[in-house]
Design an enzyme around this catalytic site. Structure first.
Site, PDB file in Angstrom:
ATOM      1  N   ALA A 156       0.872  -1.177   0.000  1.00  0.00           N
ATOM      2  CA  ALA A 156       0.000   0.000   0.000  1.00  0.00           C
ATOM      3  C   ALA A 156       0.907   1.224   0.000  1.00  0.00           C
ATOM      4  CB  ALA A 156      -0.883  -0.010   1.237  1.00  0.00           C
ATOM      5  N   GLY A 171       0.560  -4.978   0.718  1.00  0.00           N
ATOM      6  CA  GLY A 171      -0.603  -5.067  -0.166  1.00  0.00           C
ATOM      7  C   GLY A 171      -0.309  -5.804  -1.466  1.00  0.00           C
ATOM      8  N   GLU A 205      -0.614  -9.356  -0.591  1.00  0.00           N
ATOM      9  CA  GLU A 205      -2.050  -9.601  -0.409  1.00  0.00           C
ATOM     10  C   GLU A 205      -2.779  -9.669  -1.754  1.00  0.00           C
ATOM     11  OE1 GLU A 205      -2.131  -6.241   2.327  1.00  0.00           O
ATOM     12  OE2 GLU A 205      -3.093  -7.522   3.810  1.00  0.00           O
ATOM     13  N   GLU A 238       4.481  -4.990   7.322  1.00  0.00           N
ATOM     14  CA  GLU A 238       3.715  -3.915   7.967  1.00  0.00           C
ATOM     15  C   GLU A 238       4.151  -3.617   9.392  1.00  0.00           C
ATOM     16  OE1 GLU A 238       2.416  -6.247   6.044  1.00  0.00           O
ATOM     17  OE2 GLU A 238       0.936  -5.372   4.687  1.00  0.00           O
TER      18      GLU A 238
HETATM   19  N1  COA Z   1       4.602   3.159  -0.568  1.00  0.00           N
HETATM   20  C1  COA Z   1       4.990   4.319  -1.122  1.00  0.00           C
HETATM   21  N2  COA Z   1       6.119   4.467  -1.831  1.00  0.00           N
HETATM   22  C2  COA Z   1       6.888   3.372  -1.984  1.00  0.00           C
HETATM   23  C3  COA Z   1       6.543   2.133  -1.442  1.00  0.00           C
HETATM   24  C4  COA Z   1       5.351   2.044  -0.711  1.00  0.00           C
HETATM   25  N3  COA Z   1       4.901   0.893  -0.187  1.00  0.00           N
HETATM   26  N4  COA Z   1       7.510   1.238  -1.741  1.00  0.00           N
HETATM   27  C5  COA Z   1       8.423   1.905  -2.475  1.00  0.00           C
HETATM   28  N5  COA Z   1       8.059   3.192  -2.624  1.00  0.00           N
HETATM   29  C6  COA Z   1       8.757   4.271  -3.333  1.00  0.00           C
HETATM   30  C7  COA Z   1       9.949   4.802  -2.551  1.00  0.00           C
HETATM   31  O1  COA Z   1       9.520   5.754  -1.586  1.00  0.00           O
HETATM   32  C8  COA Z   1      10.765   5.404  -3.657  1.00  0.00           C
HETATM   33  O2  COA Z   1      10.187   6.630  -4.038  1.00  0.00           O
HETATM   34  P1  COA Z   1      11.123   7.937  -4.284  1.00  0.00           P
HETATM   35  O3  COA Z   1      12.037   7.524  -5.412  1.00  0.00           O
HETATM   36  O4  COA Z   1      10.157   9.013  -4.678  1.00  0.00           O
HETATM   37  O5  COA Z   1      11.840   8.166  -3.011  1.00  0.00           O
HETATM   38  C9  COA Z   1      10.555   4.441  -4.801  1.00  0.00           C
HETATM   39  O6  COA Z   1       9.334   3.749  -4.520  1.00  0.00           O
HETATM   40  C10 COA Z   1      11.653   3.412  -4.956  1.00  0.00           C
HETATM   41  O7  COA Z   1      11.783   2.735  -3.732  1.00  0.00           O
HETATM   42  P2  COA Z   1      13.179   2.590  -2.937  1.00  0.00           P
HETATM   43  O8  COA Z   1      12.856   2.378  -1.492  1.00  0.00           O
HETATM   44  O9  COA Z   1      14.063   3.732  -3.282  1.00  0.00           O
HETATM   45  O10 COA Z   1      13.743   1.271  -3.604  1.00  0.00           O
HETATM   46  P3  COA Z   1      14.775   0.241  -2.938  1.00  0.00           P
HETATM   47  O11 COA Z   1      15.218  -0.667  -4.025  1.00  0.00           O
HETATM   48  O12 COA Z   1      15.824   0.949  -2.175  1.00  0.00           O
HETATM   49  O13 COA Z   1      13.909  -0.614  -1.878  1.00  0.00           O
HETATM   50  C11 COA Z   1      11.970  -1.829  -1.115  1.00  0.00           C
HETATM   51  C12 COA Z   1      12.854  -1.440  -2.315  1.00  0.00           C
HETATM   52  C13 COA Z   1      10.746  -2.581  -1.671  1.00  0.00           C
HETATM   53  C14 COA Z   1      12.754  -2.752  -0.164  1.00  0.00           C
HETATM   54  C15 COA Z   1      11.538  -0.554  -0.371  1.00  0.00           C
HETATM   55  O14 COA Z   1      10.994   0.372  -1.315  1.00  0.00           O
HETATM   56  C16 COA Z   1      10.487  -0.768   0.689  1.00  0.00           C
HETATM   57  O15 COA Z   1      10.795  -1.265   1.751  1.00  0.00           O
HETATM   58  N6  COA Z   1       9.217  -0.402   0.413  1.00  0.00           N
HETATM   59  C17 COA Z   1       8.151  -0.453   1.357  1.00  0.00           C
HETATM   60  C18 COA Z   1       7.662  -1.877   1.513  1.00  0.00           C
HETATM   61  C19 COA Z   1       6.557  -1.940   2.544  1.00  0.00           C
HETATM   62  O16 COA Z   1       6.761  -1.685   3.708  1.00  0.00           O
HETATM   63  N7  COA Z   1       5.339  -2.322   2.102  1.00  0.00           N
HETATM   64  C20 COA Z   1       4.195  -2.446   2.934  1.00  0.00           C
HETATM   65  C21 COA Z   1       3.482  -1.169   3.012  1.00  0.00           C
HETATM   66  S1  COA Z   1       2.096  -1.303   4.096  1.00  0.00           S
END
Ligand code: COA
Length: 265
Positions: free
Chosen positions: A72, A117, A120, A140
């Site tokens: 999400a 999400g 999910e 989460e």
């Molecule tokens: N919500 C909003 N934005 C997200 C996102 C999310 N769930 N997951 C990734 N993004 C965005 C990042 O903020 C970033 O945006 P920006 O370039 O404007 O800063 C972009 O996507 C790229 O992500 P980034 O974190 O830079 O890539 P990464 O390769 O370093 O890491 C992940 C990849 C998937 C490990 C990391 O993005 C992450 O942990 N995401 C969240 C996962 C999460 O907690 N999901 C559950 C949400 S309830």
């Protein structure tokens, strides 16, 4: 294969190619995170899919080479009230129930991160195929929240309570091989074979009786529905199929040693 773009969306792509609908979450810059606008468009895409006659199956995937869906959209979480956040979860759950209850096979093509999400969404699909880059997790608790779109329920359905609780509480990510071994992934294939593998499975299922396939999905869902007795649903569905001409066609084709030509009636 010629693809027809269904309508203009901002955050998703919906294409119809022959008898397969492909729904692609299309926010690669945000790793296809599901914001509210995207969820609304998925709902509209489901309206179109539900209204399309003769569809054999649906593929759900993510844009780009990095993510299926990374969860999400976390940027929309801050400042939510209790009521608004509960409503958010209920709406997401209802949306994913609609995917799970489609009467044709829905296959998630997991091309990278399927987190929160995204995990999910993949679990609401009937079958999951991943590339070697597929990674699953429910992170989460890292944010001080829990999954809200069915993750605490469906992860247990696929991998059992012990493994599910470990993933839900540690926020660990698992790779494609582990997901395959746990039963979360049905197949692991190379990136270039991902959509083709899904299309092949849909084509195979498409040779079967469509009413029977719809009944299989209904009965399998009934197993997890407390308001329903799955065995009773199965018996009712079994009986219901005997009003269809497909039963006559299927049994005749077997006895006449030919391929059945089902009409879905
Ligand atoms: N919500 C909003 N934005 C997200 C996102 C999310 N769930 N997951 C990734 N993004 C965005 C990042 O903020 C970033 O945006 P920006 O370039 O404007 O800063 C972009 O996507 C790229 O992500 P980034 O974190 O830079 O890539 P990464 O390769 O370093 O890491 C992940 C990849 C998937 C490990 C990391 O993005 C992450 O942990 N995401 C969240 C996962 C999460 O907690 N999901 C559950 C949400 S309830």
């Amino acid at each position: 294969m010629r693809k027809k773009l269904y309508m203009a969306f901002e955050n998703i792509l919906l294409t119809f190619s022959e008898d397969i609908a492909t729904l692609t979450i299309n926010r690669p810059d945000k790793l296809n995170a599901l914001n509210q606008a995207t969820l609304k468009e998925i709902s509209e895409a489901l309206d179109a899919i539900e209204q399309t006659q003769g569809l054999k199956g649906v593929i759900v995937t993510g844009s780009g080479d990095k993510a299926f869906v990374a969860g999400a959209d976390i940027s929309e979480f801050q400042g939510l009230s209790v009521d608004a956040s509960e409503e958010l979860a209920r709406n997401g759950q209802q949306l994913f129930f609609r995917i799970e209850r489609l009467s044709v096979p829905v296959i998630a093509c997991v091309n990278g991160f399927a987190l929160g999400g995204g995990c999910e969404l993949a679990m609401a699909c009937h079958i999951r195929i991943g590339t070697e880059k597929a990674k699953f997790g429910q992170p989460e608790v890292n944010l001080g929240i829990i999954p809200g779109y069915g993750g605490t329920q469906r992860l247990i359905q696929y991998i059992g309570k012990g493994k599910a609780l470990e993933l839900l509480m540690t926020a660990d990510m698992i790779d494609a091989t582990t997901a395959l071994n746990l039963g979360l992934l049905n197949h692991v294939v190379a990136q270039e074979e991902l959509l083709e593998k899904a299309a092949t499975i849909i084509a195979k299922i498409g040779t079967k009786g469509p009413l029977a396939i719809a009944a299989v999905i209904r009965c399998a869902n009934a197993f997890f529905d407390e308001t329903k007795d799955g065995f009773s649903e199965e018996a009712k569905a079994f009986g219901g199929l005997f009003t269809s001409t497909d039963v006559i066609e299927g049994t005749s084709a077997f006895l006449e040693k030919r391929k059945a030509n089902f009409k879905g009636v």
